[in-house]
Design a protein around this motif. Structure first.
Motif, mmCIF file in Angstrom:
data_model
loop_
_atom_site.group_PDB
_atom_site.id
_atom_site.type_symbol
_atom_site.label_atom_id
_atom_site.label_comp_id
_atom_site.label_asym_id
_atom_site.label_seq_id
_atom_site.Cartn_x
_atom_site.Cartn_y
_atom_site.Cartn_z
ATOM 1 N N CYS A 27 -54.093 -11.607 129.857
ATOM 2 C CA CYS A 27 -53.488 -12.866 129.787
ATOM 3 C C CYS A 27 -54.635 -14.039 129.992
ATOM 4 N N ALA A 32 -52.304 -17.809 122.995
ATOM 5 C CA ALA A 32 -51.115 -18.147 122.823
ATOM 6 C C ALA A 32 -50.198 -17.901 123.929
ATOM 7 N N CYS A 33 -50.661 -18.691 125.051
ATOM 8 C CA CYS A 33 -49.875 -18.688 126.478
ATOM 9 C C CYS A 33 -48.426 -18.944 126.148
ATOM 10 N N LEU A 93 -49.692 -7.363 125.315
ATOM 11 C CA LEU A 93 -49.787 -6.837 126.615
ATOM 12 C C LEU A 93 -49.236 -5.333 126.843
HETATM 13 S S1 SF4 Z 1 -48.424 -14.198 125.224
HETATM 14 FE FE1 SF4 Z 1 -48.744 -12.273 126.231
HETATM 15 S S2 SF4 Z 1 -50.936 -12.213 126.815
HETATM 16 FE FE2 SF4 Z 1 -50.512 -14.356 126.537
HETATM 17 S S3 SF4 Z 1 -50.119 -15.007 128.242
HETATM 18 FE FE3 SF4 Z 1 -48.106 -14.434 127.519
HETATM 19 S S4 SF4 Z 1 -47.684 -12.324 128.295
HETATM 20 FE FE4 SF4 Z 1 -49.856 -12.682 128.564
#
Ligand code: SF4
Ligand code: SF4
Length: 182
Positions: A27, A32-33, A93
């Motif tokens: 993360c 692309a949060c 993830l």
């Molecule tokens: S999009 Fe996926 S990798 Fe990015 S912050 Fe959210 S859970 Fe984490």
């Protein structure tokens, strides 16, 4: 209510720490949060989550209009985040986790905060209650039972992350959460 707030905050804090330990590498690099200001706003609209904000000295005025509770280091809320903040995992993830059992455990871990508040007042989830007066009508014995179920599942997952093994008894504890998962 104070006892529930303290216990809820303590468990959320532990879950947040474990998730940071497990997922911050992925993360932290993410461009692309999945955080969104409209999700952050749920924390200020909810009567219960507002009490948790107050407990850490925060109010709606402290939330950024554009970025919500997100700052350069990630989410600035110690606790009182909407449960969905823990439940969502993107495909990237999930694909980085080593096997199905780890994915299963991670999914349960993400649902523990959601589990506590299910059907807290009629069909309403605890964090969906907007009027603070309605918090007086909650079924506290059931709420504490759900909290204990989430605590027990958390300890099982903590153990699994160290040992890599889930026993049949562990699955029984975790299945209480899967049955209720959104
Ligand atoms: S999009 Fe996926 S990798 Fe990015 S912050 Fe959210 S859970 Fe984490
Ligand atoms: S994790 Fe924090 S910053 Fe991200 S959506 Fe939830 S409350 Fe907002």
């Amino acid at each position: 209510m104070q006892k529930m707030l303290n216990a809820y905050a303590e468990l959320e804090h532990s879950i947040r720490n474990l998730m940071t330990e497990l997922f911050s590498e992925t993360c932290g690099m993410c461009t692309a949060c999945c955080c969104r200001a409209d999700i952050c706003e749920e924390a200020t609209g909810s009567a219960f989550l507002s009490l948790l904000l107050k407990k850490q000295g925060l109010s709606e005025r402290d939330m950024d209009e554009k970025y919500g509770w997100l700052d350069l280091h990630g989410c600035s809320l110690e606790y009182g985040r909407p449960p969905i903040c823990y439940a969502y995992y993107c495909d990237q993830l999930l694909s980085r986790l080593p096997d199905d059992e780890t994915r299963f455990s991670a999914r349960i871990l993400g649902n523990l905060m959601q589990h506590i508040g299910e059907n807290a007042l009629g069909g309403w989830h605890l964090v969906e209650i907007m009027d603070s007066k309605d918090l007086e009508k909650l079924d506290y014995p059931t709420l504490f039972q759900r909290l204990e179920e989430s605590q027990a599942a958390f300890h099982v997952i903590e153990g699994f992350m160290q040992s890599g093994r889930l026993t049949a008894a562990d699955h029984e504890v975790l299945n209480v959460i899967t049955d209720e998962a959104p």
